[in-house]
Design an enzyme around this catalytic site. Structure first.
Site, PDB file in Angstrom:
ATOM      1  CB  SER A  22      19.960 -78.925 -64.686  1.00  0.00           C
ATOM      2  OG  SER A  22      19.501 -79.655 -65.812  1.00  0.00           O
ATOM      3  N   GLY A  23      19.857 -76.209 -65.893  1.00  0.00           N
ATOM      4  CA  GLY A  23      19.892 -75.430 -67.115  1.00  0.00           C
ATOM      5  C   GLY A  23      18.841 -74.344 -67.213  1.00  0.00           C
TER       6      GLY A  23
ATOM      7  CG  ASP B 286      13.819 -82.476 -64.743  1.00  0.00           C
ATOM      8  OD1 ASP B 286      13.985 -83.509 -65.431  1.00  0.00           O
ATOM      9  OD2 ASP B 286      14.494 -81.451 -64.875  1.00  0.00           O
TER      10      ASP B 286
ATOM     11  CG  ASP C 248       9.031 -89.698 -69.686  1.00  0.00           C
ATOM     12  OD1 ASP C 248       9.414 -88.797 -70.460  1.00  0.00           O
ATOM     13  OD2 ASP C 248       9.085 -90.912 -69.974  1.00  0.00           O
ATOM     14  CB  VAL C 249       8.206 -84.007 -71.177  1.00  0.00           C
ATOM     15  CG1 VAL C 249       8.449 -83.120 -69.981  1.00  0.00           C
ATOM     16  CG2 VAL C 249       9.515 -84.344 -71.890  1.00  0.00           C
TER      17      VAL C 249
ATOM     18  CG  ASN D  67      13.286 -75.649 -70.370  1.00  0.00           C
ATOM     19  OD1 ASN D  67      13.941 -74.939 -71.134  1.00  0.00           O
ATOM     20  ND2 ASN D  67      13.860 -76.450 -69.469  1.00  0.00           N
TER      21      ASN D  67
ATOM     22  CE1 TYR E   5      18.106 -79.454 -79.405  1.00  0.00           C
ATOM     23  CE2 TYR E   5      18.788 -77.773 -80.986  1.00  0.00           C
ATOM     24  CZ  TYR E   5      18.395 -78.135 -79.709  1.00  0.00           C
ATOM     25  OH  TYR E   5      18.275 -77.166 -78.730  1.00  0.00           O
TER      26      TYR E   5
ATOM     27  CB  THR F  35      23.004 -75.324 -70.076  1.00  0.00           C
ATOM     28  OG1 THR F  35      22.850 -75.958 -71.358  1.00  0.00           O
ATOM     29  CG2 THR F  35      22.270 -73.997 -70.072  1.00  0.00           C
TER      30      THR F  35
END
Length: 272
Positions: A17-18, A38, A74-75, A101, A177, A212
């Site tokens: 997505s996004g 993903d 899973d990053v 990303n 963040y 998004t």
């Protein structure tokens, strides 16, 4: 005309997505073989907006005549990222482009939080995905790139990380963040210096607020939407395609003498 990424092999994390979906589709349209990565091939219903609905990204690429596979990863798990790179190489023979990303947004279910309101879990989850996950992906990609022959362009690989304007300036209520994205900017620069002698490019994208699912908690209320739009001199929110076009440029030979750059894609936000 052949695409700018013809026959390059690319991994795009967070591809369901996004920004990740837009980048994966743009790369395929430019001739790249895309490994979509993903947690699921289909975006969760809570992280998808209407215009992103449809086939999983991998299937959409194939439907449009491109070449793609999906790999669940899973990053925040280093083994998953190592396996992801091995799967790409096993399928396509090499890895030219790694786009890190996948990430989580500043606004969670409880909204923006000041630093003293952040829990250990808030901080740890943000860093695990947005910062440590980028390190895992870069490390796995670089290990592979170092072993392979130069691309016909004379380059050995392209690392592209998704940071944020919040990685370059502070944001109230988004301390964790901003910290996570700031670390991405600095890691990207360090990689650029360390691996320039090996002809590996390392750059990052620094989007402003993009339309998004991850930003809809901030933008779904008209008053907040108008306020955020007003922060961008261009007079609108960004769209995923705006960032995807920049990602194509950074992975192409048009950016042959560019490395170590945090590239704002922000409608003029940082010019103020």
């Amino acid at each position: 005309m052949p695409g700018r990424l013809l026959n390059k092999v690319a991994i795009v994390t967070g591809s369901s997505s996004g920004l990740g979906r837009a980048i994966a589709l743009a790369y395929a349209a430019e001739g790249a073989k895309v490994v979509c990565a993903d947690l699921s091939s289909t975006a969760r219903k809570d992280v998808v907006i209407e215009k992103e609905q449809g086939k999983p990204t991998c299937e959409e690429i194939i439907k449009l005549g491109g070449v793609s596979i999906f790999f669940m990863a899973d990053v925040g798990n280093s083994n998953d990222l190592e396996c992801l790179v091995r799967a790409a190489v096993a399928k396509y023979g090499r890895l030219d482009i790694m786009v890190k990303n996948a990430g989580v947004a500043a606004a969670g279910a409880d909204g923006l939080k000041l630093v003293h309101e952040l829990s250990d879990k808030d901080w740890d989850n943000m860093m695990r995905v947005n910062s440590t996950g980028v390190f895992y992906g870069c490390r796995a990609a670089i290990k592979q790139m170092m072993t392979q022959d130069l691309h016909p362009s004379g380059d050995r690989g392209w690392i592209i990380n998704t940071a944020s304007v919040a990685g370059l300036v502070g944001f109230v209520g988004a301390g964790a963040y901003s910290a996570s994205k700031g670390s991405v900017v600095q890691l990207t620069k360090s990689i650029a210096l360390e691996y320039a002698p090996h002809k590996i490019h390392s750059n990052c994208l620094c989007p402003g607020v993009v339309n998004t699912a991850l930003t809809k908690q901030l933008t779904e209320h008209p008053e907040m939407h108008d306020r955020i739009v007003g922060m961008h001199p261009w007079g609108r929110l960004g769209e995923p395609q705006d960032v995807a076009r920049a990602a194509v440029f950074l992975a192409s030979e048009d950016a042959g003498w560019i490395t170590g750059v945090p590239l704002p894609v922000d409608g003029g936000y940082l010019a103020q």
